[in-house]
Design a protein around this motif. Sequence first.
Motif, PDB file in Angstrom:
ATOM      1  N   LEU A 273       9.104   1.022  -7.207  1.00  0.00           N
ATOM      2  CA  LEU A 273       7.869   1.610  -6.701  1.00  0.00           C
ATOM      3  C   LEU A 273       7.178   2.443  -7.778  1.00  0.00           C
ATOM      4  O   LEU A 273       5.955   2.379  -7.941  1.00  0.00           O
ATOM      5  N   MET A 274       7.949   3.187  -8.539  1.00  0.00           N
ATOM      6  CA  MET A 274       7.380   4.025  -9.606  1.00  0.00           C
ATOM      7  C   MET A 274       6.761   3.187 -10.718  1.00  0.00           C
ATOM      8  O   MET A 274       5.746   3.565 -11.299  1.00  0.00           O
ATOM      9  N   HIS A 275       7.376   2.051 -11.009  1.00  0.00           N
ATOM     10  CA  HIS A 275       6.909   1.206 -12.109  1.00  0.00           C
ATOM     11  C   HIS A 275       6.051   0.035 -11.635  1.00  0.00           C
ATOM     12  O   HIS A 275       5.719  -0.851 -12.419  1.00  0.00           O
ATOM     13  N   ASP A 276       5.725   0.040 -10.355  1.00  0.00           N
ATOM     14  CA  ASP A 276       4.860  -0.986  -9.773  1.00  0.00           C
ATOM     15  C   ASP A 276       5.329  -2.406 -10.106  1.00  0.00           C
ATOM     16  O   ASP A 276       4.556  -3.247 -10.568  1.00  0.00           O
ATOM     17  N   GLU A 277       6.635  -2.646  -9.887  1.00  0.00           N
ATOM     18  CA  GLU A 277       7.203  -3.977 -10.131  1.00  0.00           C
ATOM     19  C   GLU A 277       6.509  -4.995  -9.241  1.00  0.00           C
ATOM     20  O   GLU A 277       6.421  -4.812  -8.032  1.00  0.00           O
ATOM     21  N   ARG A 278       6.021  -6.057  -9.817  1.00  0.00           N
ATOM     22  CA  ARG A 278       5.250  -7.055  -9.071  1.00  0.00           C
ATOM     23  C   ARG A 278       6.064  -8.270  -8.677  1.00  0.00           C
ATOM     24  O   ARG A 278       5.633  -9.057  -7.844  1.00  0.00           O
ATOM     25  N   PHE A 279       7.215  -8.446  -9.291  1.00  0.00           N
ATOM     26  CA  PHE A 279       8.005  -9.648  -9.024  1.00  0.00           C
ATOM     27  C   PHE A 279       9.443  -9.277  -8.704  1.00  0.00           C
ATOM     28  O   PHE A 279       9.953  -8.270  -9.186  1.00  0.00           O
ATOM     29  N   GLY A 280      10.070 -10.104  -7.916  1.00  0.00           N
ATOM     30  CA  GLY A 280      11.500  -9.968  -7.673  1.00  0.00           C
ATOM     31  C   GLY A 280      11.871  -9.091  -6.499  1.00  0.00           C
ATOM     32  O   GLY A 280      11.038  -8.452  -5.868  1.00  0.00           O
ATOM     33  N   ILE A 281      13.162  -9.095  -6.237  1.00  0.00           N
ATOM     34  CA  ILE A 281      13.750  -8.272  -5.185  1.00  0.00           C
ATOM     35  C   ILE A 281      14.287  -7.015  -5.848  1.00  0.00           C
ATOM     36  O   ILE A 281      15.084  -7.080  -6.778  1.00  0.00           O
ATOM     37  N   TRP A 282      13.844  -5.883  -5.367  1.00  0.00           N
ATOM     38  CA  TRP A 282      14.262  -4.585  -5.897  1.00  0.00           C
ATOM     39  C   TRP A 282      14.609  -3.695  -4.714  1.00  0.00           C
ATOM     40  O   TRP A 282      13.796  -3.540  -3.806  1.00  0.00           O
ATOM     41  N   GLY A 283      15.804  -3.133  -4.724  1.00  0.00           N
ATOM     42  CA  GLY A 283      16.192  -2.247  -3.622  1.00  0.00           C
ATOM     43  C   GLY A 283      16.207  -2.950  -2.281  1.00  0.00           C
ATOM     44  O   GLY A 283      16.048  -2.323  -1.246  1.00  0.00           O
ATOM     45  N   GLY A 284      16.373  -4.257  -2.295  1.00  0.00           N
ATOM     46  CA  GLY A 284      16.441  -5.022  -1.054  1.00  0.00           C
ATOM     47  C   GLY A 284      15.095  -5.435  -0.485  1.00  0.00           C
ATOM     48  O   GLY A 284      15.038  -6.000   0.603  1.00  0.00           O
ATOM     49  N   LEU A 285      14.013  -5.167  -1.204  1.00  0.00           N
ATOM     50  CA  LEU A 285      12.679  -5.507  -0.700  1.00  0.00           C
ATOM     51  C   LEU A 285      11.953  -6.437  -1.657  1.00  0.00           C
ATOM     52  O   LEU A 285      12.058  -6.300  -2.882  1.00  0.00           O
ATOM     53  N   SER A 286      11.182  -7.339  -1.081  1.00  0.00           N
ATOM     54  CA  SER A 286      10.337  -8.230  -1.879  1.00  0.00           C
ATOM     55  C   SER A 286       9.074  -7.475  -2.304  1.00  0.00           C
ATOM     56  O   SER A 286       8.804  -6.370  -1.830  1.00  0.00           O
ATOM     57  N   GLU A 287       8.295  -8.092  -3.168  1.00  0.00           N
ATOM     58  CA  GLU A 287       7.056  -7.464  -3.628  1.00  0.00           C
ATOM     59  C   GLU A 287       6.126  -7.186  -2.443  1.00  0.00           C
ATOM     60  O   GLU A 287       5.534  -6.120  -2.346  1.00  0.00           O
ATOM     61  N   ARG A 288       6.032  -8.121  -1.538  1.00  0.00           N
ATOM     62  CA  ARG A 288       5.181  -7.948  -0.351  1.00  0.00           C
ATOM     63  C   ARG A 288       5.674  -6.781   0.507  1.00  0.00           C
ATOM     64  O   ARG A 288       4.885  -5.954   0.971  1.00  0.00           O
ATOM     65  N   GLU A 289       6.979  -6.680   0.687  1.00  0.00           N
ATOM     66  CA  GLU A 289       7.549  -5.593   1.486  1.00  0.00           C
ATOM     67  C   GLU A 289       7.344  -4.237   0.806  1.00  0.00           C
ATOM     68  O   GLU A 289       7.073  -3.239   1.485  1.00  0.00           O
ATOM     69  N   ARG A 290       7.434  -4.198  -0.519  1.00  0.00           N
ATOM     70  CA  ARG A 290       7.188  -2.952  -1.250  1.00  0.00           C
ATOM     71  C   ARG A 290       5.730  -2.529  -1.128  1.00  0.00           C
ATOM     72  O   ARG A 290       5.430  -1.341  -0.977  1.00  0.00           O
ATOM     73  N   ARG A 291       4.813  -3.495  -1.188  1.00  0.00           N
ATOM     74  CA  ARG A 291       3.385  -3.173  -1.011  1.00  0.00           C
ATOM     75  C   ARG A 291       3.136  -2.557   0.358  1.00  0.00           C
ATOM     76  O   ARG A 291       2.412  -1.565   0.477  1.00  0.00           O
ATOM     77  N   LYS A 292       3.729  -3.124   1.396  1.00  0.00           N
ATOM     78  CA  LYS A 292       3.572  -2.586   2.759  1.00  0.00           C
ATOM     79  C   LYS A 292       4.118  -1.182   2.849  1.00  0.00           C
ATOM     80  O   LYS A 292       3.520  -0.310   3.481  1.00  0.00           O
ATOM     81  N   LEU A 293       5.260  -0.948   2.228  1.00  0.00           N
ATOM     82  CA  LEU A 293       5.876   0.376   2.237  1.00  0.00           C
ATOM     83  C   LEU A 293       4.972   1.395   1.564  1.00  0.00           C
ATOM     84  O   LEU A 293       4.770   2.499   2.067  1.00  0.00           O
ATOM     85  N   LYS A 294       4.373   1.008   0.446  1.00  0.00           N
ATOM     86  CA  LYS A 294       3.466   1.932  -0.261  1.00  0.00           C
ATOM     87  C   LYS A 294       2.233   2.223   0.572  1.00  0.00           C
ATOM     88  O   LYS A 294       1.753   3.353   0.605  1.00  0.00           O
ATOM     89  N   LYS A 295       1.704   1.220   1.264  1.00  0.00           N
ATOM     90  CA  LYS A 295       0.524   1.437   2.097  1.00  0.00           C
ATOM     91  C   LYS A 295       0.820   2.377   3.246  1.00  0.00           C
ATOM     92  O   LYS A 295      -0.010   3.218   3.599  1.00  0.00           O
ATOM     93  N   LYS A 296       2.007   2.275   3.830  1.00  0.00           N
ATOM     94  CA  LYS A 296       2.400   3.176   4.920  1.00  0.00           C
ATOM     95  C   LYS A 296       2.496   4.615   4.461  1.00  0.00           C
ATOM     96  O   LYS A 296       2.251   5.533   5.219  1.00  0.00           O
ATOM     97  N   ALA A 297       2.865   4.804   3.204  1.00  0.00           N
ATOM     98  CA  ALA A 297       3.065   6.153   2.662  1.00  0.00           C
ATOM     99  C   ALA A 297       1.740   6.864   2.369  1.00  0.00           C
ATOM    100  O   ALA A 297       1.704   8.064   2.194  1.00  0.00           O
ATOM    101  N   VAL A 298       0.679   6.134   2.290  1.00  0.00           N
ATOM    102  CA  VAL A 298      -0.633   6.732   1.951  1.00  0.00           C
ATOM    103  C   VAL A 298      -1.234   7.403   3.156  1.00  0.00           C
ATOM    104  O   VAL A 298      -1.139   7.060   4.245  1.00  0.00           O
TER     105      VAL A 298
END
Length: 84
Positions: A59-84
């Motif tokens: 999330l800090m490095h705005d990774e655009r590809f791959g599975i990180w921390g158990g989440l896909s890029e799409r799932e990470r984007r949703k998580l960031k949007k919820k936090a705003v």
Amino acid sequence: MRELFLLEPDAEDGGWQERALCAQTDPEAFFPEKGGSTREAKKVCLTCDVRNECLESALMHDERFGIWGGLSERERRKLKKKAV
């Protein structure tokens, strides 16, 4: 904007990567082709001790590809949007 996770010192220097289960696994599982399954990678992440640090780093490095921390890029984007 509220904080998503508590930042631990290890998360900043990347030391968590040495303890990550994915380091002992086929890296291609964590970067599937478009439309490919993420199931195996996410299964590894579920039992990884540094899952939170991994996700936080992605999330800090705005990774655009791959599975990180158990989440896909799409799932990470949703998580960031919820936090705003």
